[in-house]
Motif scaffolding. Structure first.
Motif, PDB file in Angstrom:
ATOM      1  N   LEU A 178     -20.230 -44.751  32.815  1.00 33.15           N
ATOM      2  CA  LEU A 178     -21.282 -43.952  33.448  1.00 33.15           C
ATOM      3  C   LEU A 178     -20.747 -42.647  34.021  1.00 33.15           C
ATOM      4  O   LEU A 178     -21.460 -41.641  34.044  1.00 33.15           O
ATOM      5  CB  LEU A 178     -21.970 -44.770  34.540  1.00 33.15           C
ATOM      6  CG  LEU A 178     -22.765 -45.974  34.044  1.00 33.15           C
ATOM      7  CD1 LEU A 178     -23.261 -46.804  35.221  1.00 33.15           C
ATOM      8  CD2 LEU A 178     -23.927 -45.537  33.193  1.00 33.15           C
ATOM      9  N   GLY A 205     -27.045 -39.252  39.464  1.00 31.31           N
ATOM     10  CA  GLY A 205     -27.415 -40.666  39.505  1.00 31.31           C
ATOM     11  C   GLY A 205     -26.439 -41.544  38.732  1.00 31.31           C
ATOM     12  O   GLY A 205     -26.060 -42.623  39.197  1.00 31.31           O
ATOM     13  N   PHE A 206     -26.005 -41.076  37.564  1.00 31.29           N
ATOM     14  CA  PHE A 206     -25.009 -41.828  36.800  1.00 31.29           C
ATOM     15  C   PHE A 206     -23.692 -41.924  37.555  1.00 31.29           C
ATOM     16  O   PHE A 206     -23.008 -42.952  37.519  1.00 31.29           O
ATOM     17  CB  PHE A 206     -24.765 -41.195  35.431  1.00 31.29           C
ATOM     18  CG  PHE A 206     -25.796 -41.552  34.394  1.00 31.29           C
ATOM     19  CD1 PHE A 206     -26.240 -42.848  34.248  1.00 31.29           C
ATOM     20  CD2 PHE A 206     -26.311 -40.588  33.549  1.00 31.29           C
ATOM     21  CE1 PHE A 206     -27.180 -43.184  33.293  1.00 31.29           C
ATOM     22  CE2 PHE A 206     -27.246 -40.901  32.589  1.00 31.29           C
ATOM     23  CZ  PHE A 206     -27.688 -42.204  32.459  1.00 31.29           C
ATOM     24  N   LEU A 262     -24.150 -44.569  40.221  1.00 31.49           N
ATOM     25  CA  LEU A 262     -24.130 -45.890  39.599  1.00 31.49           C
ATOM     26  C   LEU A 262     -22.715 -46.298  39.201  1.00 31.49           C
ATOM     27  O   LEU A 262     -22.343 -47.469  39.313  1.00 31.49           O
ATOM     28  CB  LEU A 262     -25.031 -45.919  38.363  1.00 31.49           C
ATOM     29  CG  LEU A 262     -26.525 -46.019  38.624  1.00 31.49           C
ATOM     30  CD1 LEU A 262     -27.291 -45.900  37.306  1.00 31.49           C
ATOM     31  CD2 LEU A 262     -26.854 -47.324  39.308  1.00 31.49           C
ATOM     32  N   SER A 263     -21.920 -45.346  38.759  1.00 30.79           N
ATOM     33  CA  SER A 263     -20.534 -45.643  38.403  1.00 30.79           C
ATOM     34  C   SER A 263     -19.739 -46.093  39.623  1.00 30.79           C
ATOM     35  O   SER A 263     -18.931 -47.019  39.529  1.00 30.79           O
ATOM     36  CB  SER A 263     -19.880 -44.409  37.776  1.00 30.79           C
ATOM     37  OG  SER A 263     -18.527 -44.637  37.497  1.00 30.79           O
ATOM     38  N   VAL A 275     -21.075 -47.507  42.344  1.00 32.44           N
ATOM     39  CA  VAL A 275     -21.629 -48.791  42.770  1.00 32.44           C
ATOM     40  C   VAL A 275     -21.082 -49.925  41.902  1.00 32.44           C
ATOM     41  O   VAL A 275     -20.774 -51.007  42.410  1.00 32.44           O
ATOM     42  CB  VAL A 275     -23.173 -48.753  42.729  1.00 32.44           C
ATOM     43  CG1 VAL A 275     -23.772 -50.131  42.886  1.00 32.44           C
ATOM     44  CG2 VAL A 275     -23.698 -47.812  43.797  1.00 32.44           C
ATOM     45  N   ARG A 276     -20.940 -49.665  40.610  1.00 32.68           N
ATOM     46  CA  ARG A 276     -20.436 -50.698  39.697  1.00 32.68           C
ATOM     47  C   ARG A 276     -18.912 -50.797  39.706  1.00 32.68           C
ATOM     48  O   ARG A 276     -18.350 -51.587  38.966  1.00 32.68           O
ATOM     49  CB  ARG A 276     -20.913 -50.406  38.283  1.00 32.68           C
ATOM     50  CG  ARG A 276     -22.395 -50.577  38.142  1.00 32.68           C
ATOM     51  CD  ARG A 276     -22.818 -50.369  36.727  1.00 32.68           C
ATOM     52  NE  ARG A 276     -24.268 -50.476  36.617  1.00 32.68           N
ATOM     53  CZ  ARG A 276     -24.910 -50.495  35.485  1.00 32.68           C
ATOM     54  NH1 ARG A 276     -24.249 -50.402  34.354  1.00 32.68           N
ATOM     55  NH2 ARG A 276     -26.222 -50.594  35.473  1.00 32.68           N
TER      56      ARG A 276
END
Length: 92
Positions: free
Chosen positions: A4, A54-55, A58-59, A61-62
């Motif tokens: 991401l 946003g990506f 998310l990267s 968060v993951r």
């Protein structure tokens, strides 16, 4: 699933490419209405930047590898998108 953070950087590069195209063909777009120009600018410059940020989030968060790439994507995309939102808000 692909990285991401790399998608985030890719969207930043895409937004910069769209900025170069809009600058190159600015003369051809001069006959457009102000509303159409704003919609096109938001679609080509702000939305890819917002999606890229946003990506990047998310990267993080993951907990993907290379968090520095995600942070760089967030900073570049967010600053690019916010700058163009600022410009569009004062246009016209």
């Amino acid at each position: 699933m692909s990285n991401l953070a790399a998608r985030s950087i890719g969207l930043f590069i895409l937004a910069v490419f769209f900025l170069m195209l809009l600058t190159l063909f600015e003369g051809l777009l001069s006959g457009m209405s102000l509303t159409a120009e704003k919609v096109m600018s938001v679609s080509l410059l702000v939305l890819p930047g917002a999606a890229g940020a946003g990506f990047g989030v998310l990267s993080l968060v993951r907990r993907e590898p290379k968090p520095w790439l995600a942070i760089l994507g967030i900073l570049l995309n967010a600053s690019f998108a916010l700058f163009h939102v600022f410009l569009i808000s004062f246009a016209g």
